[in-house]
Write an enzyme that holds these catalytic residues in place. Sequence first.
Site, PDB file in Angstrom:
ATOM      1  CG  HIS A 182      -1.918   1.121   1.232  1.00 16.48           C
ATOM      2  ND1 HIS A 182      -3.280   0.878   1.260  1.00 16.48           N
ATOM      3  CD2 HIS A 182      -1.785   2.475   1.194  1.00 16.48           C
ATOM      4  CE1 HIS A 182      -3.928   2.031   1.244  1.00 16.48           C
ATOM      5  NE2 HIS A 182      -3.037   3.026   1.208  1.00 16.48           N
ATOM      6  CG  HIS A 186      -1.539   6.932  -1.603  1.00 17.29           C
ATOM      7  ND1 HIS A 186      -2.851   7.086  -1.994  1.00 17.29           N
ATOM      8  CD2 HIS A 186      -1.595   6.250  -0.424  1.00 17.29           C
ATOM      9  CE1 HIS A 186      -3.664   6.548  -1.094  1.00 17.29           C
ATOM     10  NE2 HIS A 186      -2.923   6.031  -0.127  1.00 17.29           N
ATOM     11  CD  GLN A 215      -7.538  11.182  -1.163  1.00 15.94           C
ATOM     12  OE1 GLN A 215      -6.400  10.750  -1.126  1.00 15.94           O
ATOM     13  NE2 GLN A 215      -8.378  11.041  -0.142  1.00 15.94           N
ATOM     14  CG  HIS A 240      -7.740   4.509   1.154  1.00 19.69           C
ATOM     15  ND1 HIS A 240      -7.267   3.890   0.036  1.00 19.69           N
ATOM     16  CD2 HIS A 240      -6.709   5.252   1.648  1.00 19.69           C
ATOM     17  CE1 HIS A 240      -5.995   4.243  -0.149  1.00 19.69           C
ATOM     18  NE2 HIS A 240      -5.632   5.069   0.810  1.00 19.69           N
ATOM     19  CD  GLU A 244      -6.501   7.021   6.131  1.00 15.18           C
ATOM     20  OE1 GLU A 244      -7.013   7.124   4.991  1.00 15.18           O
ATOM     21  OE2 GLU A 244      -5.293   7.240   6.359  1.00 15.18           O
ATOM     22  CG  ASP A 267      -0.858   5.567   3.485  1.00 16.48           C
ATOM     23  OD1 ASP A 267      -1.435   5.242   2.434  1.00 16.48           O
ATOM     24  OD2 ASP A 267      -1.330   6.380   4.303  1.00 16.48           O
TER      25      ASP A 267
HETATM   26  N1  17E Z   1      -5.428   9.498   0.986  1.00 19.53           N
HETATM   27  C1  17E Z   1      -6.168   9.010   2.010  1.00 19.53           C
HETATM   28  O1  17E Z   1      -7.414   9.098   1.963  1.00 19.53           O
HETATM   29  N2  17E Z   1      -5.565   8.441   3.051  1.00 19.53           N
HETATM   30  C2  17E Z   1      -4.252   8.341   3.105  1.00 19.53           C
HETATM   31  N3  17E Z   1      -3.671   7.775   4.163  1.00 19.53           N
HETATM   32  C3  17E Z   1      -3.470   8.846   2.043  1.00 19.53           C
HETATM   33  C4  17E Z   1      -4.098   9.410   0.990  1.00 19.53           C
HETATM   34  C5  17E Z   1      -1.994   8.731   2.077  1.00 19.53           C
HETATM   35 FE   FE2 Z   2      -3.592   5.052   1.758  1.00 18.07          FE
END
Ligand code: 17E
Ligand code: FE2
Length: 455
Positions: free
Chosen positions: A83, A85, A178, A236, A239, A335
Amino acid sequence: MKLVTNARLAGRDGLHDIEIDGDRFGRVAPAGELAGTQPAGAPDGPGDAPGGPADPADGPAGASGVLVDAAGGLVSPPFVEPHVHLDTTLTAGEPRWNASGSLWEGIAVWSERKADLTRDDVASRATEVLRWYAANGVLHVRSHVDVTDPGLVALDAMLEVRERVKDVIGLQLVAFPQEGICSFENGPELLEEAARRGVDAVGAIPHFEDTREDGVRSLEIAFDIAQRYGLLLDAHCDEIDDEQSRFVEVLATLARRGGLRDRATASHTTAMGSYNGAYSYKLQRILARSGINLVCNPLANLCLQGRFDAYPKRRGLTQVKEMLAAGVNVAFGHDDVMDPWFPLGTASSLQVALVGIAAAQLTGAAEIDEAFAMVTDRAARVLGLGDGYGIAPGRPANLVVLPASSPYDAVRRQTRPSHVVARGRIVAETPPAVTRLTWPGRDPEDVDFVRTRDR
Ligand code: 17E
Ligand code: FE2
């Protein structure tokens, strides 16, 4: 035919030689048993630097050439990054720093930076970090790519990068919405267009959608696209430090009922750090039955989570220990490497494992080995590499030689691989670092941080 000689292999006693036939592994046998090889003198100890590539003049005449003499060092399948980006990498501070350090400000900063993206900008930053990955022995990488962009600029750049690096790194791309699927204009259409252009996996971000119902709907859309295009799924998921964010139960249930199972992954799942005991127990069963994978990203989420708490401040991480005990596959990911969400990093899986051990309190001897597996074998399962991974006859000849006596030793001393072999070729070499200590009143001596007793 070439050989990696005198390799220490996890789970096997003694040293072994490994055949490499073109870009594939051949036989693995105790050192010296394969035709034409000679057992090296007993290595002096685990801290010794592996020697190779051997001088051809040293090799037995007419025999298989020695590609690398591992000299008793640990030889492992390569590290796997489950994982990261890569479209956002190396943008920390552009156009401004993430002052609050929260996930949400990171997303806002990235949205500003996204307006300036060009194909070259994305490709050159991603390629630079992939060079760091290769140098660290990470030869399989799963990268999320933001597809909430009407031009899909980053996606096209990353598809090109995937092709350009394929002789060294197996790169998987996840279409990552995103700024949401339901909550972003044409979100579903952009996600499906990404599937059409050839991503490996479909993403989602249910906790970011405007309503809980949109969150559930967004997962249904992502699963539908994954199934129609025959793709993996990696969302995702949860989070956020909100104990009411419970989309992972939805993801797991869709994966089980739709049959995607271990081809589906829930990444981040930081709300687990806030779930109560009764719900956590119920969730363990749901996740174990579903077969889905979890990816915990300790570097980023130790920094991003808890930002809205006073003390006591929550940790905001996947329940790693508990989920492993329940039989769920969990891996550790990086990440971010220098972006709006996490400003540090050198693309090192051993650094991720070390921080993961501290963050998830994996300090038992078996748990430390498990943490190494979470950046190798377990991460390979997340990517679904199957028999495309591992040191065994017929598999792609990818490995790292670590100047260490065990995974524990490699994690503790953060040893960079002395050699990285990709598709049968040495692609990275790191000479041993030597520190000379001159203690007043004593002769100078070298310090390599190997415990004297282990020599
Ligand atoms: N975008 C997101 O939603 N969460 C993350 N941890 C990163 C990007 C790196
Ligand atoms: Fe991520």
